[in-house]
Design a protein around this motif. Structure first.
Motif, mmCIF file in Angstrom:
data_model
loop_
_atom_site.group_PDB
_atom_site.id
_atom_site.type_symbol
_atom_site.label_atom_id
_atom_site.label_comp_id
_atom_site.label_asym_id
_atom_site.label_seq_id
_atom_site.Cartn_x
_atom_site.Cartn_y
_atom_site.Cartn_z
ATOM 1 N N LYS A 217 0.818 -1.206 0.000
ATOM 2 C CA LYS A 217 0.000 0.000 0.000
ATOM 3 C C LYS A 217 0.858 1.266 0.000
ATOM 4 O O LYS A 217 0.629 2.178 -0.802
ATOM 5 C CB LYS A 217 -0.925 -0.001 1.220
ATOM 6 N N GLU A 218 1.841 1.308 0.876
ATOM 7 C CA GLU A 218 2.676 2.511 0.970
ATOM 8 C C GLU A 218 3.556 2.679 -0.263
ATOM 9 O O GLU A 218 3.778 3.795 -0.714
ATOM 10 C CB GLU A 218 3.517 2.490 2.248
ATOM 11 N N HIS B 186 1.417 4.300 -2.813
ATOM 12 C CA HIS B 186 1.315 5.753 -2.591
ATOM 13 C C HIS B 186 2.555 6.464 -3.124
ATOM 14 O O HIS B 186 2.455 7.489 -3.804
ATOM 15 C CB HIS B 186 1.176 6.067 -1.102
ATOM 16 N N MET C 15 1.439 14.119 1.749
ATOM 17 C CA MET C 15 0.440 13.276 2.415
ATOM 18 C C MET C 15 0.227 13.722 3.860
ATOM 19 O O MET C 15 -0.892 13.713 4.353
ATOM 20 C CB MET C 15 0.848 11.810 2.337
ATOM 21 N N THR D 232 6.435 13.299 -1.539
ATOM 22 C CA THR D 232 5.132 12.635 -1.479
ATOM 23 C C THR D 232 4.684 12.447 -0.034
ATOM 24 O O THR D 232 3.531 12.718 0.312
ATOM 25 C CB THR D 232 5.187 11.281 -2.203
#
Length: 144
Positions: free
Chosen positions: A9-10, A13, A120, A116
């Protein structure tokens, strides 16, 4: 080794943020009249390396979190860090040495994962806690 869902998931991102950043960088090169194939290839390879670096960091943290003894974990983390940094330095040396590549377009994507993460955090996807960042909606460490 099975890749943990949090690492996937990370990394997703970071990949998305890096791709957006590289696209913006390529537009800036085009607006400045400096865009060519070398810039595009340098940006894409630099972005891929930045995402790979983050993914390998995630795998290292996952391996250590699975119960490695502290001394061995510390050595493995240091070794992983050194190898990942060496890979990025070699990439920058190649980008400087080979006339086809653009060293600026090769360097800028390496900064995108950190940018990033900052974006976030600023948008509330992550909030600061002691010891790193935690997704606002679930537990887990998302930063080195």
């Amino acid at each position: 080794m099975k890749i943990a869902p949090a690492v996937k998931k990370e990394t997703g991102h970071i990949a998305l943020g890096t791709a957006v950043g590289v696209a913006i960088m390529l537009v800036v090169f085009a607006v400045l009249g400096r865009f060519d194939a070398g810039v595009a290839v340098s940006g894409i390879l630099g972005g891929a390396l930045a995402v790979a670096n983050f993914f390998l960091l995630g795998l290292t943290v996952q391996k250590i979190a699975n119960g490695e003894p502290e001394d061995r974990a510390r050595k493995w983390m240091q070794f992983s860090y050194n190898m990942r940094m060496l890979l990025m330095v070699v990439w920058l040396i190649v980008a400087l040495a080979v006339p086809f590549f653009n060293w600026i377009a090769a360097l800028v994507p390496l900064l995108m994962p950190r940018l990033t993460i900052a974006v976030m955090q600023a948008t509330g996807m992550y909030h600061k806690e002691s010891g790193g960042t935690t997704p606002a909606t679930e537990g887990g460490n998302a930063e080195e």
